[in-house]
Design a protein around this motif. Structure first.
Motif, short mmCIF file in Angstrom:
data_model
loop_
_atom_site.label_atom_id
_atom_site.label_comp_id
_atom_site.label_asym_id
_atom_site.label_seq_id
_atom_site.Cartn_x
_atom_site.Cartn_y
_atom_site.Cartn_z
N UNK A 285 0.82 -1.21 0.00
CA UNK A 285 0.00 0.00 0.00
C UNK A 285 0.86 1.26 0.00
N UNK A 286 2.15 1.11 -0.28
CA UNK A 286 3.06 2.25 -0.37
C UNK A 286 3.70 2.27 -1.76
N UNK A 287 4.65 3.21 -1.93
CA UNK A 287 5.39 3.31 -3.18
C UNK A 287 6.88 3.26 -2.88
N UNK A 288 7.62 2.61 -3.74
CA UNK A 288 9.07 2.51 -3.60
C UNK A 288 9.70 3.44 -4.64
N UNK A 289 10.10 4.62 -4.17
CA UNK A 289 10.69 5.63 -5.05
C UNK A 289 12.19 5.43 -5.13
N UNK A 290 12.76 5.61 -6.31
CA UNK A 290 14.18 5.37 -6.45
C UNK A 290 14.86 6.32 -7.40
#
Length: 436
Positions: A285-290
């Protein structure tokens, strides 16, 4: 249109000695890891590819079968579930029998330059699938240069390998499918993609870790694997490594200090910025920003070997600020956290004392890391709360103290960093669940 034509389920396992298998098919070889209920590693194995420059589906299939054959008998008999991580944007076409009809196009292949330009006219501005090495550009190239009468599926590397375990083709996960244009926010293939020729070949996409089905009877019998063993949808190798690092909460991040510096931050908000090469994967339910800087350990090795770095580091006071204002790039050009293709390395003046020089290099790299997380926050990501470190640079305690001082958040070193470990944890936990 793609419909939910597959029943993603299977039989439960009632054994009290459950084990969970993760496979990682990387750039140089394939690795297996098995964990128990307590998530303790109970088996590991690795096979190097004989020719890394000419990888093929035959090499991958042989590696998969060899790793399964070498499983201890007791572990194979008690396997509860399996998940596979592999290199994203490595793709192929195959027939209904799951035999490839074309050579696989590897993640770095950029034959699809003309297709990339076409996609730029169709896709939203800055879309991740518009590069010549994207899965979607390769999809267009393959379908234009292949006799399609026997083609049934377009699959990513992890998809195809999972299909060899189940006999079921046409299923992918939204991590591997992102660079093929899958909309990870709306959880569907966009309309502009579904109007492309041969879009019916694109896979059904499920969440990483979702249950697909049990291993096939052939796999169960041939490799003495528990027939109730469930195969789960996989992920990419980099995200599997992130899972292995054990990061769960918004604001928690993983910095990989390898040849280059790669930052990954769990965020409540999705972050996209083509200018800086920043994009986000859905992560539960989150986002993995990179984002990734060209700076990293590769710069250090231009001047010192690992042993010398360790020796010099012992004489550096990490709480003292270096007066040297370095931006340690290996060559011309930077994209993140500064977007400047002509940015020159800033590595002068160089002191006669190598200790002072290394201090300046480590502080310069730490400054870039801090600027990277600041840039992600400026773009809308959750504020940084903690950083877990992986990669060769994680071993340097002095560098870690410099980084901690400049980042202003707690730092730790990941106990596990192998993508195969992350795949095993995904197999055990199923759907990615993180704290809101």
């Amino acid at each position: 249109m793609i419909t939910d034509t597959y029943e993603l389920r299977g039989r439960p396992l009632t054994s009290h000695m459950e084990s969970y298998l993760g496979l990682d098919f990387g750039t140089s070889g394939a690795r297996v890891c098995v964990v128990d209920k307590a998530e303790t590693i109970i088996h590991e194995d690795f096979i190097a590819y004989t020719n890394t420059a000419k990888q093929s589906h035959l090499i991958w299939r042989n590696a998969l079968h060899t790793l399964l054959k070498r499983l201890p008998t007791t572990i194979a008999a008690e396997l509860h579930s399996i998940a596979i991580a592999a290199t994203s944007a490595t793709v192929l076409l195959c027939d209904k029998e799951l035999e490839p009809t074309t050579p696989a196009l590897l993640y770095f292949d950029n034959h699809a330059r003309a297709e990339s330009e076409q996609l730029k006219q169709l896709a939203p501005p800055g879309h991740i699938a518009c590069s010549a090495s994207s899965g979607l550009a390769k999809f267009l190239w393959l379908t234009r240069h292949t006799e399609l009468s026997n083609v049934a599926y377009f699959l990513h590397q992890a998809d195809w390998l999972a299909s060899l375990l189940t006999g079921l083709g046409g299923v992918s996960d939204y991590h591997n499918a992102l660079k093929s244009g899958y909309d990870a926010e709306r959880l569907c293939w966009p309309d502009w993609i579904m109007h492309l020729p041969h879009a019916h070949l694109l896979p059904q996409v499920v969440a990483p870790g979702a249950s697909i089905t049990n291993v096939s009877s052939f796999v169960a019998q041939h490799f003495k694997i528990n027939p109730a063993c469930m195969v789960h949808a996989g992920t990419t190798d980099s995200i599997a490594a992130f899972i292995a690092a054990g990061v769960h909460e918004p604001g928690s991040a993983v910095t990989s200090l390898g040849t280059t510096m790669v930052l990954k931050l769990l965020s409540k908000q999705r972050v996209e910025a083509e200018k800086y090469g920043v994009y986000s994967h859905r992560f539960g339910n989150l986002w993995l920003a990179g984002g990734a800087s060209n700076a990293g350990g590769g710069v250090l090795r231009q001047y010192f070997n690992d042993q010398k770095i360790g020796e010099l580091s012992q004489h550096i006071d990490p709480v003292t600020n270096s007066p040297l204002d370095y931006y340690p790039l290996p060559r011309l050009g930077e994209r993140f956290p500064i977007n400047n293709p002509t940015l020159a390395p800033r590595l002068t003046p160089r002191p006669a004392d190598d200790v002072l020089f290394l201090h300046g290099l480590l502080q310069g790299l730490s400054r870039i890391e801090a600027a990277g997380y600041t840039k992600l926050a400026e773009l809308g990501a959750s504020p940084l709360k903690s950083v877990t470190t992986v990669g060769g640079g994680a071993k340097n305690k002095v560098w870690r103290k410099i980084r901690e001082r400049m980042l202003g958040v707690p730092l730790s070193v990941a106990e596990y960093t192998e993508s195969a470990v992350g795949a095993a944890l995904l197999a055990k936990r199923g759907l990615l669940l993180v704290k809101p």
